[in-house]
Design an enzyme around this catalytic site. Sequence first.
Site, short mmCIF file in Angstrom:
data_model
loop_
_atom_site.label_atom_id
_atom_site.label_comp_id
_atom_site.label_asym_id
_atom_site.label_seq_id
_atom_site.Cartn_x
_atom_site.Cartn_y
_atom_site.Cartn_z
N PRO A 10 0.79 -1.22 0.00
CA PRO A 10 0.00 0.00 0.00
C PRO A 10 0.83 1.28 0.00
CG PRO A 10 -0.14 -1.13 2.11
CD PRO A 10 0.52 -2.07 1.16
N ASN A 11 0.34 2.23 -0.78
CA ASN A 11 0.90 3.58 -0.90
C ASN A 11 2.20 3.64 -1.70
OD1 ASN A 11 -1.11 4.99 0.75
ND2 ASN A 11 -0.27 3.79 2.44
N ARG A 18 5.01 11.16 -2.45
CA ARG A 18 4.71 10.81 -1.06
C ARG A 18 5.91 11.09 -0.16
NH1 ARG A 18 4.83 4.58 1.16
NH2 ARG A 18 3.94 5.05 3.21
N TYR A 23 11.06 9.08 1.59
CA TYR A 23 11.13 8.01 0.59
C TYR A 23 11.85 8.39 -0.70
CZ TYR A 23 7.70 5.89 3.69
OH TYR A 23 7.08 5.36 4.79
N ASN A 74 8.22 -5.30 -0.74
CA ASN A 74 8.07 -4.20 0.22
C ASN A 74 6.60 -4.18 0.63
OD1 ASN A 74 7.82 -1.87 1.68
ND2 ASN A 74 9.12 -0.65 0.31
N ALA A 77 3.07 -0.61 4.96
CA ALA A 77 2.62 -0.67 6.36
C ALA A 77 2.14 -2.07 6.76
CB ALA A 77 1.51 0.35 6.59
N GLU A 98 12.67 -9.05 2.11
CA GLU A 98 11.87 -7.85 2.43
C GLU A 98 12.70 -6.60 2.21
OE1 GLU A 98 9.43 -8.31 5.92
OE2 GLU A 98 10.01 -6.32 6.64
N HIS A 100 12.74 -2.27 2.56
CA HIS A 100 12.16 -0.99 2.97
C HIS A 100 13.06 0.12 2.47
CE1 HIS A 100 9.24 -3.03 5.36
NE2 HIS A 100 10.20 -3.76 5.88
N ARG A 107 12.71 5.26 12.84
CA ARG A 107 11.42 5.96 12.76
C ARG A 107 10.52 5.61 13.95
NH1 ARG A 107 9.07 5.20 7.01
NH2 ARG A 107 7.83 7.00 7.72
C1 DQA Z 1 8.17 1.29 4.06
C2 DQA Z 1 8.18 1.54 5.58
C3 DQA Z 1 6.81 1.29 6.19
O1 DQA Z 1 6.84 1.55 7.58
C4 DQA Z 1 5.79 2.23 5.56
O2 DQA Z 1 4.50 1.96 6.06
C5 DQA Z 1 5.80 2.16 4.07
C6 DQA Z 1 7.10 2.12 3.39
C7 DQA Z 1 9.52 1.66 3.42
O3 DQA Z 1 9.72 1.29 2.27
O4 DQA Z 1 10.35 2.35 4.04
O5 DQA Z 1 4.77 2.27 3.42
O6 DQA Z 1 7.93 -0.08 3.83
#
Ligand code: DQA
Length: 147
Positions: A10-11, A18, A23, A74, A77, A98, A100, A107
Amino acid sequence: MKTVLVVNGPNMNTLGWRETGVYGAMTLEQIERNVIAAGEALGLSVRCFQSNHEGAIIDEIHRARGTADGIVMNPGAFTHYSYAIRDAIAAVALPAIEVHLSNVYKREPFRHVSVTAPVMLGVVAGLGPIGYELALQALAAHLANEG
Ligand code: DQA
């Protein structure tokens, strides 16, 4: 040729605008183009998928069984609370890494917990978009060792 599924949660489709201080400014499309090119250099076929919906991500992970050799993911959240995504990765039993973009450990405390990491081969965090390529490289080495 081995195939790797690259999943973004998501996102991640909003990358580029964003929270660019966290990011960066690279769009998901650019990240995917780079990871596909990195795959070509490693002799891997890369298939990319993004969804904002937990069930759609789970369905795609299930589809990877028999159609992919590994997963780079990735979970956004969902990392912090989706036992269902964790179970899907465990179910397909494919090597998964995984990623990020941000250093989640620097954070908010809720980002310090990954419920998905325990079923992953490894985790790359805090290195920005290149993290996807590093994960792919690690997966390529793992798949080559597996035979
Ligand atoms: C993320 C870190 C997560 O905490 C966050 O919710 C994201 C992006 C990252 O790529 O740093 O959506 O996965």
